[in-house]
Scaffold this motif. Structure first.
Motif, PDB file in Angstrom:
ATOM      1  N   LEU A  37      -1.445  21.595   5.028  1.00 52.16           N
ATOM      2  CA  LEU A  37      -1.464  21.103   3.644  1.00 52.16           C
ATOM      3  C   LEU A  37      -1.096  19.623   3.589  1.00 52.16           C
ATOM      4  N   ASP A  38      -0.086  19.242   4.341  1.00 51.06           N
ATOM      5  CA  ASP A  38       0.338  17.845   4.383  1.00 51.06           C
ATOM      6  C   ASP A  38      -0.787  16.953   4.904  1.00 51.06           C
ATOM      7  N   ARG A  39      -1.432  17.403   5.970  1.00 49.71           N
ATOM      8  CA  ARG A  39      -2.542  16.648   6.558  1.00 49.71           C
ATOM      9  C   ARG A  39      -3.683  16.495   5.543  1.00 49.71           C
ATOM     10  N   ASP A  40      -4.001  17.592   4.830  1.00 51.63           N
ATOM     11  CA  ASP A  40      -5.107  17.537   3.882  1.00 51.63           C
ATOM     12  C   ASP A  40      -4.766  16.693   2.660  1.00 51.63           C
ATOM     13  N   LEU A  41      -3.514  16.723   2.218  1.00 47.16           N
ATOM     14  CA  LEU A  41      -3.098  15.829   1.127  1.00 47.16           C
ATOM     15  C   LEU A  41      -3.327  14.376   1.530  1.00 47.16           C
ATOM     16  N   GLY A  42      -3.000  14.058   2.779  1.00 48.69           N
ATOM     17  CA  GLY A  42      -3.195  12.703   3.286  1.00 48.69           C
ATOM     18  C   GLY A  42      -4.656  12.310   3.410  1.00 48.69           C
ATOM     19  N   ARG A  43      -5.541  13.288   3.551  1.00 50.74           N
ATOM     20  CA  ARG A  43      -6.982  13.013   3.646  1.00 50.74           C
ATOM     21  C   ARG A  43      -7.667  13.038   2.278  1.00 50.74           C
ATOM     22  N   SER A  44      -7.221  13.947   1.400  1.00 50.67           N
ATOM     23  CA  SER A  44      -7.942  14.203   0.150  1.00 50.67           C
ATOM     24  C   SER A  44      -7.311  13.587  -1.087  1.00 50.67           C
ATOM     25  N   GLY A  45      -6.050  13.233  -1.016  1.00 53.28           N
ATOM     26  CA  GLY A  45      -5.353  12.701  -2.195  1.00 53.28           C
ATOM     27  C   GLY A  45      -5.975  11.418  -2.696  1.00 53.28           C
ATOM     28  N   PRO A  46      -5.698  11.055  -3.939  1.00 55.38           N
ATOM     29  CA  PRO A  46      -6.272   9.818  -4.499  1.00 55.38           C
ATOM     30  C   PRO A  46      -5.807   8.586  -3.733  1.00 55.38           C
ATOM     31  N   TYR A  47      -6.747   7.701  -3.475  1.00 50.75           N
ATOM     32  CA  TYR A  47      -6.463   6.444  -2.769  1.00 50.75           C
ATOM     33  C   TYR A  47      -5.949   5.431  -3.789  1.00 50.75           C
ATOM     34  N   ILE A  48      -4.840   4.808  -3.465  1.00 56.23           N
ATOM     35  CA  ILE A  48      -4.243   3.821  -4.362  1.00 56.23           C
ATOM     36  C   ILE A  48      -4.278   2.469  -3.664  1.00 56.23           C
ATOM     37  N   SER A  49      -5.036   1.565  -4.240  1.00 56.40           N
ATOM     38  CA  SER A  49      -5.263   0.279  -3.586  1.00 56.40           C
ATOM     39  C   SER A  49      -3.982  -0.539  -3.424  1.00 56.40           C
ATOM     40  N   GLN A  50      -3.030  -0.399  -4.372  1.00 56.57           N
ATOM     41  CA  GLN A  50      -1.785  -1.171  -4.272  1.00 56.57           C
ATOM     42  C   GLN A  50      -0.995  -0.828  -3.011  1.00 56.57           C
ATOM     43  N   THR A  51      -1.092   0.416  -2.557  1.00 62.59           N
ATOM     44  CA  THR A  51      -0.339   0.824  -1.367  1.00 62.59           C
ATOM     45  C   THR A  51      -1.233   0.918  -0.139  1.00 62.59           C
ATOM     46  N   GLY A  52      -2.547   1.014  -0.363  1.00 65.83           N
ATOM     47  CA  GLY A  52      -3.471   1.197   0.745  1.00 65.83           C
ATOM     48  C   GLY A  52      -3.387   2.591   1.346  1.00 65.83           C
ATOM     49  N   LEU A  53      -2.827   3.528   0.580  1.00 67.46           N
ATOM     50  CA  LEU A  53      -2.620   4.889   1.071  1.00 67.46           C
ATOM     51  C   LEU A  53      -3.179   5.916   0.095  1.00 67.46           C
ATOM     52  N   ARG A  54      -3.311   7.128   0.602  1.00 63.08           N
ATOM     53  CA  ARG A  54      -3.634   8.269  -0.265  1.00 63.08           C
ATOM     54  C   ARG A  54      -2.310   8.912  -0.674  1.00 63.08           C
ATOM     55  N   HIS A  55      -2.280   9.435  -1.889  1.00 67.74           N
ATOM     56  CA  HIS A  55      -1.059  10.015  -2.441  1.00 67.74           C
ATOM     57  C   HIS A  55      -1.347  11.421  -2.949  1.00 67.74           C
ATOM     58  N   PRO A  56      -0.303  12.229  -3.122  1.00 68.93           N
ATOM     59  CA  PRO A  56      -0.513  13.597  -3.596  1.00 68.93           C
ATOM     60  C   PRO A  56      -0.920  13.693  -5.062  1.00 68.93           C
ATOM     61  N   GLY A  57      -0.778  12.617  -5.801  1.00 69.08           N
ATOM     62  CA  GLY A  57      -1.178  12.575  -7.200  1.00 69.08           C
ATOM     63  C   GLY A  57      -1.227  11.130  -7.653  1.00 69.08           C
ATOM     64  N   ALA A  58      -1.858  10.893  -8.792  1.00 60.94           N
ATOM     65  CA  ALA A  58      -1.939   9.526  -9.308  1.00 60.94           C
ATOM     66  C   ALA A  58      -2.156   9.565 -10.813  1.00 60.94           C
ATOM     67  N   THR A  59      -1.698   8.513 -11.471  1.00 59.01           N
ATOM     68  CA  THR A  59      -1.954   8.331 -12.894  1.00 59.01           C
ATOM     69  C   THR A  59      -2.501   6.926 -13.086  1.00 59.01           C
ATOM     70  N   GLU A  60      -3.734   6.852 -13.529  1.00 58.03           N
ATOM     71  CA  GLU A  60      -4.363   5.564 -13.810  1.00 58.03           C
ATOM     72  C   GLU A  60      -4.146   5.271 -15.288  1.00 58.03           C
ATOM     73  N   VAL A  61      -3.655   4.082 -15.568  1.00 57.85           N
ATOM     74  CA  VAL A  61      -3.292   3.681 -16.921  1.00 57.85           C
ATOM     75  C   VAL A  61      -4.133   2.484 -17.327  1.00 57.85           C
ATOM     76  N   ALA A  62      -4.752   2.559 -18.502  1.00 56.43           N
ATOM     77  CA  ALA A  62      -5.515   1.412 -19.014  1.00 56.43           C
ATOM     78  C   ALA A  62      -5.201   1.227 -20.491  1.00 56.43           C
ATOM     79  N   PHE A  63      -4.686   0.055 -20.825  1.00 54.59           N
ATOM     80  CA  PHE A  63      -4.421  -0.290 -22.215  1.00 54.59           C
ATOM     81  C   PHE A  63      -5.622  -1.050 -22.763  1.00 54.59           C
ATOM     82  N   GLY A  64      -5.853  -0.921 -24.039  1.00 52.06           N
ATOM     83  CA  GLY A  64      -6.920  -1.659 -24.691  1.00 52.06           C
ATOM     84  C   GLY A  64      -6.617  -1.764 -26.167  1.00 52.06           C
TER      85      GLY A  64
END
Length: 193
Positions: A37-64
């Motif tokens: 599961l840990d390995r697959d989280l590292g392969r499938s989790g959302p990629y976050i450009s600020q860290t250059g890594l995949r994470h187990p979850g992410a929240t993208e925020v956009a104000f307008g």
């Protein structure tokens, strides 16, 4: 578990009032053991450009949003403030295979709850800053002319967007330091049930 923060400058919107749109998507996680599961989280989790890594979850925020102005006897004032917030949350979803042990299931459930809580908190931080920014813009004092008023609105929104980003980073920093302790406590509570 860092958020993907896309804090955009205020942009024109067709919306007539402040709005919050939330969307949650899930990505599949595969495996029968914690290591898998840990390995697959590292392969499938959302990629976050600020860290250059995949994470187990992410929240993208956009104000307008859009701010309009009106001429008054003293010069120019804010007329309407129609801000918006878009939250795109990405969370893991695991369908346990028969080979998964009860311990693996329990640890996963504990981890999954923590990931959900974490991303929900990122969304709450963004909503709080949206309210704060909206209030600050609505309560700006009158300026000499509308160009100065627009400049003041831009200054205030830029400051609030930076404050929002700082609050998100601070939350992740604290969460990162406490993740192991928090998960151990949650796991102990789950085992106690």
């Amino acid at each position: 578990m860092l958020p993907l923060i896309a804090a955009a400058a205020l942009i024109p919107s067709l919306a007539g009032a402040a709005s919050i749109k939330e969307k949650t998507t899930y990505f599949a996680v595969h495996g029968a053991t914690l290591a898998e599961l840990d390995r697959d989280l590292g392969r499938s989790g959302p990629y976050i450009s600020q860290t250059g890594l995949r994470h187990p979850g992410a929240t993208e925020v956009a104000f307008g949003g859009k701010v309009t102005y009106k001429r008054v006897a003293e010069g120019c004032a804010v007329d309407r403030v129609d801000l918006s917030l878009r939250l795109d949350v990405t969370l893991p979803k695991w369908t346990p295979p028969r080979a998964a042990s009860p311990q693996t299931r329990l640890v996963w459930q504990t981890l999954e709850r923590d990931i959900h809580r974490h991303e929900k908190r990122h969304a709450a931080i963004a909503k709080n800053w949206l309210k704060r920014m909206e209030s600050a813009v609505r309560n700006l004092r009158t300026e000499r002319d509308c160009r100065d008023m627009q400049s003041m609105v831009n200054t205030v929104t830029t400051r609030y967007l930076a404050g929002h980003q700082h609050a998100q980073i601070e939350f992740d920093t604290i969460e990162g330091r406490e993740v192991n302790m928090r998960l151990r406590r949650a796991l102990a509570r789950a085992v106690g049930r």
